[in-house]
Every structure is written in C-alpha cells, then in structure tokens.
Motif scaffolding. Structure first.
Motif, PDB file in Angstrom:
ATOM      1  N   PRO A   9       0.792  -1.064  -0.076  1.00 56.29           N
ATOM      2  CA  PRO A   9      -0.122   0.184   0.295  1.00 56.29           C
ATOM      3  C   PRO A   9       0.966   1.423   0.151  1.00 56.29           C
ATOM      4  CG  PRO A   9       0.027  -0.970   2.252  1.00 56.29           C
ATOM      5  CD  PRO A   9       0.736  -1.950   1.544  1.00 56.29           C
ATOM      6  N   ILE A  10       0.468   2.278  -1.037  1.00 60.28           N
ATOM      7  CA  ILE A  10       1.228   3.669  -0.844  1.00 60.28           C
ATOM      8  C   ILE A  10       0.137   4.549  -0.518  1.00 60.28           C
ATOM      9  CG2 ILE A  10       2.988   2.616  -2.634  1.00 60.28           C
ATOM     10  CD1 ILE A  10       1.213   4.423  -4.615  1.00 60.28           C
ATOM     11  N   GLU A  11      -1.075   4.594  -0.374  1.00 57.47           N
ATOM     12  CA  GLU A  11      -1.925   5.585   0.188  1.00 57.47           C
ATOM     13  C   GLU A  11      -3.239   4.825   0.391  1.00 57.47           C
ATOM     14  OE1 GLU A  11      -3.347   9.999  -1.833  1.00 57.47           O
ATOM     15  OE2 GLU A  11      -3.869   8.173  -2.702  1.00 57.47           O
ATOM     16  N   VAL A  12      -3.849   5.436   1.395  1.00 59.27           N
ATOM     17  CA  VAL A  12      -5.132   4.833   1.755  1.00 59.27           C
ATOM     18  C   VAL A  12      -6.172   5.960   2.349  1.00 59.27           C
ATOM     19  CG1 VAL A  12      -4.372   4.558   4.435  1.00 59.27           C
ATOM     20  CG2 VAL A  12      -6.201   3.188   3.634  1.00 59.27           C
ATOM     21  N   GLY A  13      -7.304   5.993   1.978  1.00 58.34           N
ATOM     22  CA  GLY A  13      -8.274   6.957   2.224  1.00 58.34           C
ATOM     23  C   GLY A  13      -9.822   6.380   2.328  1.00 58.34           C
ATOM     24  N   TYR A  14     -10.523   7.109   3.207  1.00 56.50           N
ATOM     25  CA  TYR A  14     -11.826   6.735   3.306  1.00 56.50           C
ATOM     26  C   TYR A  14     -12.663   7.816   3.444  1.00 56.50           C
ATOM     27  CZ  TYR A  14     -10.847   7.758   8.069  1.00 56.50           C
ATOM     28  OH  TYR A  14     -10.481   8.714   9.418  1.00 56.50           O
ATOM     29  N   VAL A  15     -14.086   7.586   3.298  1.00 57.73           N
ATOM     30  CA  VAL A  15     -15.160   8.411   3.353  1.00 57.73           C
ATOM     31  C   VAL A  15     -16.035   7.671   4.294  1.00 57.73           C
ATOM     32  CG1 VAL A  15     -16.948   9.938   2.314  1.00 57.73           C
ATOM     33  CG2 VAL A  15     -14.623   9.622   1.330  1.00 57.73           C
ATOM     34  N   LEU A  16     -16.321   8.764   5.470  1.00 57.66           N
ATOM     35  CA  LEU A  16     -17.404   8.006   6.635  1.00 57.66           C
ATOM     36  C   LEU A  16     -18.747   8.416   6.006  1.00 57.66           C
ATOM     37  CD1 LEU A  16     -15.519   9.108   9.695  1.00 57.66           C
ATOM     38  CD2 LEU A  16     -15.392   7.019   8.462  1.00 57.66           C
ATOM     39  N   ALA A  17     -19.808   7.606   6.800  1.00 58.69           N
ATOM     40  CA  ALA A  17     -21.221   7.895   6.486  1.00 58.69           C
ATOM     41  C   ALA A  17     -21.686   9.454   6.443  1.00 58.69           C
ATOM     42  CB  ALA A  17     -21.891   7.272   7.623  1.00 58.69           C
ATOM     43  N   ASP A  18     -20.896  10.430   7.486  1.00 57.32           N
ATOM     44  CA  ASP A  18     -21.417  11.701   7.364  1.00 57.32           C
ATOM     45  C   ASP A  18     -20.627  12.559   6.599  1.00 57.32           C
ATOM     46  OD1 ASP A  18     -18.446  11.884   8.369  1.00 57.32           O
ATOM     47  OD2 ASP A  18     -18.901  12.662  10.271  1.00 57.32           O
ATOM     48  N   GLY A  19     -19.582  11.872   5.377  1.00 64.24           N
ATOM     49  CA  GLY A  19     -18.932  12.729   4.480  1.00 64.24           C
ATOM     50  C   GLY A  19     -17.697  12.805   4.563  1.00 64.24           C
ATOM     51  N   SER A  20     -17.139  12.954   6.114  1.00 63.90           N
ATOM     52  CA  SER A  20     -15.942  13.166   6.306  1.00 63.90           C
ATOM     53  C   SER A  20     -14.926  12.256   5.660  1.00 63.90           C
ATOM     54  CB  SER A  20     -15.748  13.673   7.804  1.00 63.90           C
ATOM     55  OG  SER A  20     -16.030  12.186   8.520  1.00 63.90           O
ATOM     56  N   SER A  21     -13.726  12.696   5.478  1.00 63.35           N
ATOM     57  CA  SER A  21     -12.826  11.898   4.740  1.00 63.35           C
ATOM     58  C   SER A  21     -11.228  12.256   5.547  1.00 63.35           C
ATOM     59  CB  SER A  21     -12.656  12.310   3.450  1.00 63.35           C
ATOM     60  OG  SER A  21     -12.343  13.590   2.947  1.00 63.35           O
ATOM     61  N   TYR A  22     -10.454  10.825   5.203  1.00 64.45           N
ATOM     62  CA  TYR A  22      -9.281  10.955   5.448  1.00 64.45           C
ATOM     63  C   TYR A  22      -8.175  10.418   4.275  1.00 64.45           C
ATOM     64  CZ  TYR A  22      -4.796   8.858   7.627  1.00 64.45           C
ATOM     65  OH  TYR A  22      -3.607   8.388   7.976  1.00 64.45           O
TER      66      TYR A  22
END
Length: 164
Positions: free
Chosen positions: A21-34
């Motif tokens: 893995p070189i990058e990980v990202g997510y979006v939560l149910a409330d739309g916030s992201s990382y």
C-alpha cells in the motif's frame, strides 16, 4: 448522507505478491474523509510504472510526504474502530491493508467487506454506468484513495436513489 456506509480505498505500488500500500483513504457516513500517503519500508521495493500512471504518485513523493506505517494503521484503527468498512476492490485492498497492519504490528479494529455485498443484482448491473456518469458529472480526475472512496460512496447513493 448517514444511510451510506464508510468506504475505503487503497492505492498500491502495483499488483501481485510483492506490491504494497502507498496510500489509503476513506469517506465516512457523514461525508468526512481521510487520506494519507504511506512511506514505503526499506524492503518494500516493488514498483510498477503502469500503476504509477494510474494513481500518479511517484515513489519520491512517498519518501517525502508519506507517513510511517504505524501512524497510518493507528489512525485507521482510531477512526474506524468497530465499523464495517466497504471496498470495491476487496480482493486487492484486503491484502494491502493486511500488509500495512502486519508491518505496524497491529490488528485492525474494523472489518473490511466487499461493496458488492451491498448491491442488489439490478444495482450491480448498473454500477459501472452509474459510476462513469458520476465521474463525468463531478469531474473527478484525481485517481487517489479518498477521491475514489468518495466516488464509490456517491455512486452507491445514486444507485440507491434510482435502482431498486
């Protein structure tokens, strides 16, 4: 937007046994992201130029701006604890996350499941066309982990609104 599940995406050095893995990202149910780049460990040497052409992340960027595997794994555990998180590329994302957590000497505090399990047959048959329409409408050109997760979540929302 709270009826939507958290979506996670992983970008990697390539495909196959030696990729990582070189990058990980997510979006939560409330739309916030990382989203975070991951600094490769010394023994993570595989690099596929074809994968770089897709995600447009250079290995030098990872060395310069990537976070340590332990930091990324801890952040994921803290943010996603107890949740089931979904991925459209489970067969690839699962081993890459496993490699991240193994190297960090941590156990994930969340479950990763296939996004396909959330779709009816009718929705699954419309997935690709809907995804492409959302991509065009939102002019999402950046093929990066959090942007891809948001695209997937938006596609799921559209399918739930339009296809039973």
């Amino acid at each position: 937007m709270t009826d939507l599940p958290p979506i996670l995406d992983v970008e990697a050095s390539g495909f196959g046994r030696h990729s990582y893995p070189i990058e990980v990202g997510y979006v939560l149910a409330d739309g916030s992201s990382y989203c975070s780049l991951i600094r490769p460990l010394p023994h993570w040497t595989h690099w596929d130029p074809a994968a770089e052409r897709v995600h447009r992340i250079r290995r030098e960027q990872l060395q310069q701006h990537g976070r340590e595997v332990q930091d990324v794994a801890r952040t994921l555990n803290d943010s996603l604890r107890g949740q089931t998180v979904f991925s459209d590329g489970w067969a690839h994302d699962y081993p890459w996350l496993a490699a991240l957590f193994e190297e960090a000497d941590l156990v994930p505090s969340f479950r990763l499941e296939s996004l396909r399990g959330l779709l009816s047959e009718a929705q699954a048959s419309q997935w690709q066309a809907t995804r492409e329409a959302v991509l065009r409408e939102h002019k999402l050109e950046r093929h990066r982990a959090s942007a891809d997760a948001r695209l997937l979540q938006t596609t799921l929302r559209r399918l739930r609104q339009t296809v039973a």
